[in-house]
Write an enzyme that holds these catalytic residues in place. Structure first.
Site, mmCIF file in Angstrom:
data_model
loop_
_atom_site.group_PDB
_atom_site.id
_atom_site.type_symbol
_atom_site.label_atom_id
_atom_site.label_comp_id
_atom_site.label_asym_id
_atom_site.label_seq_id
_atom_site.Cartn_x
_atom_site.Cartn_y
_atom_site.Cartn_z
ATOM 1 N N ASP A 12 1.226 -0.781 -4.579
ATOM 2 C CA ASP A 12 1.220 -0.510 -6.017
ATOM 3 C C ASP A 12 0.198 0.601 -6.242
ATOM 4 O O ASP A 12 -0.995 0.412 -5.965
ATOM 5 C CB ASP A 12 0.822 -1.759 -6.804
ATOM 6 C CG ASP A 12 1.924 -2.808 -6.833
ATOM 7 O OD1 ASP A 12 3.099 -2.435 -6.696
ATOM 8 O OD2 ASP A 12 1.603 -3.999 -6.989
ATOM 9 N N ASP A 131 11.722 -6.849 -13.258
ATOM 10 C CA ASP A 131 10.507 -7.628 -13.511
ATOM 11 C C ASP A 131 10.878 -8.704 -14.527
ATOM 12 O O ASP A 131 11.259 -8.384 -15.661
ATOM 13 C CB ASP A 131 9.390 -6.743 -14.065
ATOM 14 C CG ASP A 131 8.954 -5.665 -13.076
ATOM 15 O OD1 ASP A 131 9.110 -5.887 -11.866
ATOM 16 O OD2 ASP A 131 8.468 -4.613 -13.520
#
Length: 252
Positions: A12, A131
Site C-alpha cells: 500500500d 472494498d
C-alpha cells in the site's frame, strides 16, 4: 491441471512510501516500494500487488515512475492499482511494467470502463478491486476512494456484474478486517467466490500463516493478499507456501 493457490504480498503506497494501517487509517511508514518488492520477489512471492492508496482520494493518477522502478526490480507478476481512471491510465500502467491493473473507484463510477479495458488489453489484465463494509442488515456495501466514500452498491452483486463486464479477477478487501490481524472475512470471501467464476483474491485481516491456511481451507478463493506478516519479517512468502503444502493446500 492443478490451480495452485497464490500468496501475494501487498504494497500500500502513499507519498512514495509503503504504509500499513487499520481499516484504511492510522498509516505507518514501512519502506520504499521498489526495495520491498524486490525483497518479496526474492523471498518467494507468487505475485506482488502495488496499490497507490491515496490516488483516487487525491484525484490524481498513479505514480508511474515508482511503478516503473518497482517493475524493474521484480521477477514475478506485478498488479498495479490506485488512480486508474481511464483506459489510457490502464495502458500507461501496463507500459510502466504492470502485468495486471486494478480498478476500483472509476469502475464503480463508469462500469463500461471494465469492458473497454478487457476488449483492448484482454480480461487477464483487468482486476476489479472491491472494498466492502458490512452493514447492520448483514449486506456488504462497496466503498470507494480508499474506502472514504460510501455507495449503495451490494458488493456480491457488483462482483458478479464486474465479471460479466470483463473482469478477469476480483481483488476483495474486507474493510472491517483490514489491518486488524484477526483473519480474513471468511463469510464475505465465500459469498463472493460463490457468485463469480473468475479468481478471487482475499484481502484484509491476515495476522499469521494460519489465517492464510484458513481462507484457502474454508473458501475456494484463488489467492491471499497479505502485508503485515511480510512487512514485519514474521515469515516469508516461501515459508507460507511450505506451511500450506504441509497442511494439504496446493501451493506452488
Amino acid at each position: 491441471m492443478t490451480l495452485y493457490k497464490r500468496v501475494i504480498p501487498c504494497l500500500d503506497v502513499k507519498d512514495g512510501k509503503v504504509v500499513k494501517g487499520t481499516e484504511f487509517v492510522d498509516l505507518k511508514d514501512i519502506g520504499y516500494p521498489p526495495d520491498l518488492a524486490a525483497r518479496y520477489s526474492e523471498l518467494g512471492a507468487d505475485e506482488i500487488t502495488f496499490l497507490d492508496i491515496a490516488a483516487s482520494n487525491e484525484s490524481r493518477g498513479t505514480t508511474l515512475g515508482l511503478v516503473k522502478e518497482t517493475a524493474e526490480k521484480v521477477f514475478v507478476p506485478l498488479t498495479v492499482g490506485g488512480g486508474i481512471r481511464t483506459v489510457e491510465d490502464m495502458h500507461a500502467a501496463l507500459l510502466a511494467g504492470a502485468d495486471k491493473v486494478s480498478v476500483n473507484s472509476a469502475a464503480v463510477a463508469h462500469p463500461e470502463m471494465i469492458s473497454e479495458c478487457a476488449d483492448r488489453f484482454g480480461r487477464q489484465c483487468v482486476v476489479v478491486a472491491i472494498d466492502a463494509k458490512k452493514q447492520k442488515d448483514g449486506r456488504w456495501l462497496v466503498r470507494t476512494h480508499g474506502a472514504q466514500k460510501g455507495t449503495e452498491l451490494d458488493a456480491i452483486e457488483w462482483a458478479g456484474r464486474a465479471e460479466d463486464l470483463g473482469a478477469g479477477e476480483i481483488l476483495l478487501t474486507s474493510i472491517d478486517s483490514d489491518g486488524t490481524r484477526h483473519g480474513y472475512d471468511i463469510e464475505l470471501t465465500k459469498a463472493v467466490v460463490e457468485a463469480v467464476n473468475v479468481p478471487v483474491i482475499a484481502s484484509g485481516g491476515c495476522g499469521n500463516m494460519e489465517d492464510i491456511y484458513d481462507v484457502f481451507a474454508k473458501t475456494d478463493c484463488s489467492a491471499a493478499l497479505a502485508a503485515s506478516i511480510f512487512h514485519y519479517n514474521e515469515c516469508t512468502p516461501a515459508e507460507v507456501r511450505q506451511y500450506l503444502r504441509d497442511r494439504g493446500i496446493e501451493a506452488r
